[in-house]
Design an enzyme around this catalytic site. Structure first.
Site, PDB file in Angstrom:
ATOM      1  N   SER A 113       0.791  -1.242   0.000  1.00  0.00           N
ATOM      2  CA  SER A 113       0.000   0.000   0.000  1.00  0.00           C
ATOM      3  C   SER A 113       0.817   1.282   0.000  1.00  0.00           C
ATOM      4  O   SER A 113       0.243   2.369  -0.020  1.00  0.00           O
ATOM      5  CB  SER A 113      -0.962   0.009   1.189  1.00  0.00           C
ATOM      6  OG  SER A 113      -2.039  -0.862   0.957  1.00  0.00           O
ATOM      7  N   LYS A 115      -0.188   3.730  -2.610  1.00  0.00           N
ATOM      8  CA  LYS A 115      -1.243   4.750  -2.517  1.00  0.00           C
ATOM      9  C   LYS A 115      -0.711   6.176  -2.445  1.00  0.00           C
ATOM     10  O   LYS A 115      -1.466   7.124  -2.702  1.00  0.00           O
ATOM     11  CB  LYS A 115      -2.140   4.439  -1.321  1.00  0.00           C
ATOM     12  CG  LYS A 115      -2.938   3.144  -1.465  1.00  0.00           C
ATOM     13  CD  LYS A 115      -3.856   2.913  -0.280  1.00  0.00           C
ATOM     14  CE  LYS A 115      -4.719   1.674  -0.454  1.00  0.00           C
ATOM     15  NZ  LYS A 115      -3.976   0.413  -0.259  1.00  0.00           N
ATOM     16  N   SER A 134      -5.622   3.206   4.564  1.00  0.00           N
ATOM     17  CA  SER A 134      -5.211   2.278   3.500  1.00  0.00           C
ATOM     18  C   SER A 134      -6.395   1.502   2.931  1.00  0.00           C
ATOM     19  O   SER A 134      -6.288   0.308   2.631  1.00  0.00           O
ATOM     20  CB  SER A 134      -4.133   1.314   4.016  1.00  0.00           C
ATOM     21  OG  SER A 134      -3.193   1.031   3.028  1.00  0.00           O
TER      22      SER A 134
END
Length: 299
Positions: free
Chosen positions: A82, A85, A139
């Site tokens: 993640s 992101k 997340s």
């Protein structure tokens, strides 16, 4: 040796004075050497602690001077989970789309790769800014997917924009295939990720959303509370300006930090840490090393 010499021969008063002067000089040299020896011992002890970090790849960078303070496998391209992101957020903001526009979660945003769970229900409609908030702070994978899907040209064009931005930033080892980080094919090196942190840190919204501790949304009549995935944001001993965590099995525990240590802006990148608390433990070890040894002052 001095004692044996003193007792081993008969000496004149002049010889005795020379011996005394030599002893005083030797004592002074030993005393002056003691602090440097202690400092060297401290450096060696902290170096041993850094060598014991659980993360497979690490980069610690002075954000002001770009000086590398510590690195381990800093050019190794590894899955980043993640941490993806952060690039997702950067592409969204630089596209200058309407942040108040309502985006809907659809079945296209459901994870078919890892079959991970989500509290963001299909059918929920939220402003683009709320989706970005959830993606960065908590997340939330469905939120990140919706952001990519609602980019002009859809997810495919969004991923192309992510890779184009990576190239523009000089992230030579980086490759993205989707906007959430669920795919192990999303890879980057600590060196590349430090470049990304320097770029996204300029955006106040990314700084704020990534470090917020709580955020709530409405889904129908229900309120859903979200919390930051990084517990260090709740630690008053940390002065964190920007952060992101990530985890999938192939990537291990990952974390990015832009934090002040002794007033110095510092970037920390940890990839592939093994163990639930290992990335936070690594970050605390690095902060301790920086605080005690002040490596910024060394040339």
């Amino acid at each position: 040796m001095p004692v044996a010499f003193a007792y081993g021969c008969r000496s004149s008063p002049f010889d005795t004075m020379k011996l005394f002067a030599s002893l005083v000089l030797a004592a002074g040299l030993l005393a002056s050497a003691a602090p440097s020896v202690q400092a060297a011992d401290a450096r060696n002890a902290h170096a041993a602690r850094l060598g014991a970090l659980k993360s497979s790849a690490v980069l610690i960078l002075d954000a002001r001077t770009r000086k590398v303070l510590y690195q381990k496998n800093a050019r190794a391209a590894l899955p980043i989970a993640s941490l993806t992101k952060l690039m997702t957020a950067l592409v969204v903001l630089e596209a200058k789309q309407d942040m108040a526009q309502l985006l809907a979660i659809t079945t296209a945003d459901v994870d078919r790769l890892k079959f991970s769970s989500s509290r963001l229900r299909v059918g929920t409609r939220l402003p683009r800014t709320a989706m970005l908030h959830l993606a960065l702070m908590s997340s939330e994978n469905r939120a990140a997917s919706a952001l990519g899907r609602n980019y002009p040209g859809g997810t495919r064009r969004f991923v192309a924009a992510m890779n184009a931005k990576a190239r523009a930033l000089g992230m030579r080892s980086t490759r993205y295939v989707e906007p959430t980080g669920l795919s192990r094919a999303n890879v980057a090196s600590p060196e590349d990720l430090a470049k990304l942190v320097l770029a996204v840190e300029r955006h106040p919204l990314i700084r704020r959303y990534s470090t917020d501790r709580h955020f709530s949304i409405r889904q129908g009549r229900d309120r859903t509370d979200y919390h930051n995935t990084n517990r260090l944001t709740a630690n008053p001993g940390w002065k964190i300006r920007l952060q992101k965590t990530g985890y999938i099995a192939e990537a291990g525990r990952c974390m990015l930090l832009h934090a002040a240590v002794k007033g110095r802006p510092t970037i920390m990148v940890f990839l592939d840490a093994q163990g639930k608390y290992s990335r936070a433990a690594d970050a605390n070890s690095v902060r301790s090393w920086l605080s005690r040894l002040n490596p910024w002052a060394r040339r």
